[in-house]
Design a protein around this motif. Structure first.
Motif, short mmCIF file in Angstrom:
data_model
loop_
_atom_site.label_atom_id
_atom_site.label_comp_id
_atom_site.label_asym_id
_atom_site.label_seq_id
_atom_site.Cartn_x
_atom_site.Cartn_y
_atom_site.Cartn_z
N ILE A 130 49.96 52.71 10.70
CA ILE A 130 49.21 52.81 12.30
C ILE A 130 50.32 53.75 12.85
O ILE A 130 50.03 54.58 13.70
CB ILE A 130 49.12 51.51 12.62
CG1 ILE A 130 48.24 50.74 11.83
CG2 ILE A 130 48.73 51.85 14.21
CD1 ILE A 130 46.67 51.32 12.15
N LEU A 131 51.79 53.44 12.78
CA LEU A 131 52.78 54.05 13.55
C LEU A 131 52.55 55.70 13.27
O LEU A 131 52.54 56.58 14.28
CB LEU A 131 54.03 53.60 13.26
CG LEU A 131 55.01 54.15 13.95
CD1 LEU A 131 55.17 54.00 15.31
CD2 LEU A 131 56.49 53.65 13.43
N LEU A 160 49.90 57.34 12.14
CA LEU A 160 48.93 57.96 12.56
C LEU A 160 48.83 58.28 14.14
O LEU A 160 48.45 59.42 14.46
CB LEU A 160 47.74 56.74 12.38
CG LEU A 160 46.32 57.07 12.55
CD1 LEU A 160 45.73 58.52 12.13
CD2 LEU A 160 45.24 56.26 12.74
N VAL A 161 49.40 57.18 14.77
CA VAL A 161 49.58 57.38 16.35
C VAL A 161 50.43 58.85 16.67
O VAL A 161 50.04 59.35 17.43
CB VAL A 161 50.08 56.17 17.02
CG1 VAL A 161 50.69 56.48 18.29
CG2 VAL A 161 49.47 55.19 16.96
N VAL A 212 48.33 61.71 15.76
CA VAL A 212 47.23 62.13 16.92
C VAL A 212 47.90 62.64 18.19
O VAL A 212 47.54 63.69 18.84
CB VAL A 212 46.63 60.76 17.20
CG1 VAL A 212 45.70 60.93 18.50
CG2 VAL A 212 45.64 60.22 15.92
N GLY A 213 49.16 61.93 18.44
CA GLY A 213 49.64 62.41 19.68
C GLY A 213 50.28 63.83 19.57
O GLY A 213 50.17 64.69 20.58
N ALA A 214 50.62 64.29 18.30
CA ALA A 214 51.43 65.56 18.09
C ALA A 214 50.22 66.54 18.39
O ALA A 214 50.23 67.49 18.93
CB ALA A 214 51.94 65.79 16.77
N LEU A 216 47.25 65.98 20.10
CA LEU A 216 46.55 65.84 21.55
C LEU A 216 47.83 67.01 22.29
O LEU A 216 47.35 67.53 23.15
CB LEU A 216 46.84 64.52 21.88
CG LEU A 216 46.21 64.61 23.11
CD1 LEU A 216 44.64 64.54 22.89
CD2 LEU A 216 46.38 62.95 23.57
N LEU A 217 49.06 66.85 22.41
CA LEU A 217 50.09 67.24 23.22
C LEU A 217 50.25 68.57 22.58
O LEU A 217 50.56 69.65 23.66
CB LEU A 217 51.24 66.62 23.33
CG LEU A 217 51.24 65.28 23.65
CD1 LEU A 217 52.55 64.53 23.84
CD2 LEU A 217 50.47 65.06 25.11
N ARG A 234 48.02 71.04 21.22
CA ARG A 234 46.71 71.84 21.19
C ARG A 234 47.10 72.79 22.34
O ARG A 234 47.22 72.13 23.43
CB ARG A 234 45.68 70.68 20.95
CG ARG A 234 44.30 71.63 20.73
CD ARG A 234 43.38 70.52 20.18
NE ARG A 234 43.09 69.45 21.25
CZ ARG A 234 42.24 68.45 21.09
NH1 ARG A 234 41.40 68.46 20.04
NH2 ARG A 234 42.22 67.40 22.24
N ARG A 235 46.51 73.98 22.17
CA ARG A 235 46.61 74.82 22.97
C ARG A 235 45.95 74.65 24.44
O ARG A 235 46.40 74.85 25.47
CB ARG A 235 46.52 76.30 22.32
CG ARG A 235 46.81 77.48 23.21
CD ARG A 235 47.13 78.83 22.62
NE ARG A 235 47.98 78.83 21.41
CZ ARG A 235 49.37 79.09 21.65
NH1 ARG A 235 49.73 79.64 22.72
NH2 ARG A 235 50.04 79.10 20.79
N LEU A 281 44.15 56.21 21.69
CA LEU A 281 45.51 55.73 21.80
C LEU A 281 45.57 54.45 22.69
O LEU A 281 46.44 53.59 22.53
CB LEU A 281 46.24 56.86 22.48
CG LEU A 281 46.62 58.16 21.74
CD1 LEU A 281 47.14 59.25 22.46
CD2 LEU A 281 47.53 57.76 20.74
N VAL A 314 54.93 51.36 17.84
CA VAL A 314 53.59 51.63 17.86
C VAL A 314 53.34 51.66 19.36
O VAL A 314 52.64 52.75 19.70
CB VAL A 314 52.82 50.69 17.01
CG1 VAL A 314 51.21 50.91 17.31
CG2 VAL A 314 52.92 50.85 15.44
N ILE A 327 52.53 59.35 24.71
CA ILE A 327 51.73 60.38 24.44
C ILE A 327 50.77 60.28 25.89
O ILE A 327 50.33 61.23 26.39
CB ILE A 327 50.89 60.29 23.36
CG1 ILE A 327 51.76 60.37 22.14
CG2 ILE A 327 49.74 61.42 23.28
CD1 ILE A 327 51.40 60.04 21.13
N ARG A 335 48.11 67.38 30.59
CA ARG A 335 49.02 68.38 30.16
C ARG A 335 49.28 69.55 31.04
O ARG A 335 50.38 70.15 31.29
CB ARG A 335 48.62 69.04 28.75
CG ARG A 335 48.65 68.08 27.85
CD ARG A 335 48.39 68.86 26.57
NE ARG A 335 47.40 69.51 26.68
CZ ARG A 335 46.91 70.40 25.92
NH1 ARG A 335 47.54 70.71 24.88
NH2 ARG A 335 45.83 71.06 26.00
#
Lengths: 172, 487
Positions: free
Chosen positions: A153-154, A156-157, A160-162, A164-165, A167-168, B113, B139, B146, B152
């Motif tokens: 899960i860690l 996966l988070v 997802v975060g990478a 999300l942040l 994305r252009r 999230l 976690v 985030i 952003r």
């Protein structure tokens, strides 16, 4: 005797190179010194009978992750050689507190009761297949099943975060 | 097929956790099939998942089981905290609806999230092992880094995420170092076995190493609950993060970190309480005092509530220092109270602010009391409760906390607590003075309260008033939950 010599070799290399990572001004050199730290740690793992972990350390950390580090450094094209530490009071305080913590931990490690009477040090007898991939796999899927699964899960988070942040632009 | 090894894995033990994680993953998949413009539907799926998990959690009340090689505990403490986490996350999902629409950032990842962060909190509250504790914290924290940087295109949001990430990663490193030292000293990461080793069952253990490890673990956890002097990140992160996320940060994750605090310091380090209670007592006093005094100087509402959140961590720490069943009960009760009143206060902040961080300054609250009577009355209720004035839950919580401190011989903590409450009245009531006694500089637009917001404010208001008048149910729940870790 051999053990002490090998241990000193790996431990001293690890500490010296770690200091180099902190104090060197060229980021690429820092990254290469970090490789040396990780390799000496792999040596220490072998001395602890953890051959599989040592192999993973070399393949994953010294190999894959360091390549990524170097990629990023070269893509960002860092050329500035300026002093990265904050000047003045912050630097002084930083050194002071680091010194206090260092002396404290040294005192704890050397204080009586740190060695003989406690459970510090290798257990008397290791199981036959200690440190083998089979043994690690077995405890990973039995005793340590829960931590192993929540690690997924860690990860996966983090993915997802990478995304999300990084994305252009948000579409839509 | 039979499994070649005995696996101690009961799924019913972690059912709510599985539901929350599962719905989180489902949301990520839904994102692929939902067309643009329909993404806001994910909020309802998230709410459904949280509701389902809540029903299953309530069914677990009273059960007491351990599993996964003794690493996971299902007891009243984990159940009660799971209820707090699920409710607070559901409230934040409702709070976010209008916000996400206004800022045009409706995405499935946001809710996924939030759910993953909730799963991290649940891991923390049920963990009986330092390894699961660390993974739970990670976690939770990574999801929060985030979410703090979710907007952003806002510099403040980016700064908040970056600061939180760098300092948080450092704190996690310190925590992990402490765990390594304790493991080195005792040869185990299980909280119960560490407790036995410290109590002197079995071979003697090197004390210096344990106390060094304990201090490092204390630093790591103190960072997560924003205790002074490890609170530096709080104001900047609370101010920069999107306001619903600030509300989230101050509620669930803080309660989760305190649940871990309770388990680690009552079970593993319980036998060494004489060593840590003075340290924690001084931290509690510093946290209350610095939080309250710094809050007076703030001009931004979110920043003021950040310092108020630091101060409230200090009050909860009083309960931990008092120790035992009574102290633990006081801490848990106050946490529940804090989550309710604080989410209410942040609900109003979300409602009153407008696009691009406007309406977050104290002066923006001038004159709104008579213009929006209902909002004014609710905000007054939450502020009175935060400052500890009857008949609210904040008063009952403080009364009980300071009472236990006196009972267990920590009179000085109670004295500092009361003095600090007096200081805090100043800045909470200043907001009321602004609302009712100053004229607004500009003409105020009419505000329509969306349905989701109405639900949030009603729940928070009931949670602030009802246990303030009839505290028995909450008190009983808190007591049973703390009793379960001593059995």
């Amino acid at each position: 005797m051999t053990e002490i010599i090998l241990f000193s070799l790996f431990a001293l290399t690890a500490v010296t190179c770690a200091l180099g990572v902190v104090f060197h001004k060229n980021p690429v050199h820092c990254a290469l010194l970090l490789v040396a730290v990780l390799l000496s740690l792999a040596g220490l793992f072998i001395m602890l009978h953890a051959q599989f972990i040592a192999a993973l350390q070399v393949i994953v950390y010294a190999g894959a992750i360091m390549v990524l580090f170097l990629f990023v450094l070269m893509l960002l094209n860092v050329r500035r050689h300026e002093d990265v530490l904050t000047p003045g009071a912050a630097k002084g305080f930083g050194f002071l507190f680091a010194l206090i913590v260092f002396v404290e931990l040294l005192w704890v490690a050397l204080s009586p009761g740190g060695g003989e009477q406690g459970s510090v040090g290798a257990p008397a007898a290791l199981p036959q297949e200690f440190g083998s991939p089979a043994a690690i796999g077995r405890i990973l899927y039995t005793t340590w099943l829960y931590p192993f699964e929540i690690t997924s899960i860690l990860l996966l988070v983090a993915v997802v975060g990478a995304v999300l942040l990084a994305r252009r632009k948000f579409v839509g | 097929m039979t499994f070649p090894f005995p696996v101690d894995a009961s799924l019913s033990l972690i059912e709510p956790l599985l539901i929350v994680c599962g719905v989180g993953i489902l949301l990520l998949l839904l994102d692929l099939v939902l067309p643009h413009g329909q993404k806001h539907l994910t909020a309802w799926v998230a709410l459904g998942g949280l509701g389902w998990a809540l029903i299953r959690t309530l069914a677990q009340w009273g059960l007491s089981e351990r599993g996964y090689a003794g690493m996971v505990s299902l007891d009243n403490l984990s159940t009660l905290f799971n209820v707090v986490f699920l409710c607070s996350t559901a409230i934040v999902v409702l709070l976010s609806m209008a916000f996400l629409k206004r800022e045009e950032v409706e995405h499935a990842e946001y809710h996924a999230l939030l759910l993953f962060a909730t799963s991290g909190m649940m891991m923390l509250a049920s963990g009986l092992d330092l390894i699961t504790l660390f993974l739970g914290i990670e976690v939770l924290s990574i999801s929060l880094y985030i979410l703090a940087g979710y907007r952003r295109n806002s510099d403040a949001s980016n700064e908040a995420a970056m600061k939180y990430f760098l300092l948080g990663a450092f704190a996690s490193g310190i925590l992990l170092y402490g765990i390594a030292l304790v493991y080195g000293a005792t040869g185990t990461t299980s909280l119960h076995r560490i407790g036995e080793a410290i109590a002197g069952v079995g071979a003697p253990v090197p004390e210096g190493l344990i106390y060094a490890g304990m201090s490092l673990i204390l630093v790591g956890l103190a960072f997560k609950v924003a205790a002074v002097p490890f609170h530096m990140w709080t104001p900047d992160v609370y101010q920069g993060a999107p306001t619903p996320i600030t509300a989230f940060l101050s509620a669930g994750p803080k309660a989760a970190a305190f649940a871990a605090f309770l388990r680690v310091f009552f079970i593993a380090f319980g036998p060494a309480q004489a060593e840590w209670d003075m340290v924690l007592g001084v931290i509690a006093v510093l946290t209350m005092t610095v939080g309250n005094i710094a809050a007076i100087a703030q001009t931004n509402v979110k920043r003021m509530l950040a310092y108020s959140s630091i101060a409230h961590s200090g009050y909860v720490l009083i309960g931990l220092v008092s120790g035992g069943l009574v102290g633990g009960t006081g801490a848990v009760f106050y946490l529940m109270a804090y989550v309710a009143m604080n989410l209410g206060a942040f609900g109003i902040v979300v409602l009153l602010e407008s696009k691009a961080d406007r309406g977050e300054e104290l002066k923006d609250y001038a004159g709104i009391g008579f213009k929006y009577p209902l909002i004014g009355a609710l905000l007054s209720l939450f502020m009175l409760s935060l400052s500890g004035i009857p008949p609210t839950v904040g008063f009952v919580g403080k009364l009980y906390l300071f009472g236990t401190a006196v009972q267990t011989g920590h009179v000085w903590l109670a004295v500092f607590g009361v003095l600090n409450s007096a200081i805090s009245v100043f800045y909470y009531l200043r907001l009321l003075v602004l609302m009712y006694m100053r004229e607004s500089q500009e003409t105020l637009p009419a505000i329509r309260i969306p349905l989701a917001m109405a639900v949030v404010l009603t729940v928070a208001a009931v949670g602030t008033l009802w246990p303030g008048l009839f505290p028995n149910t909450w008190f009983h729940a808190a007591q049973e939950s703390v009793r379960s870790i001593f059995s």
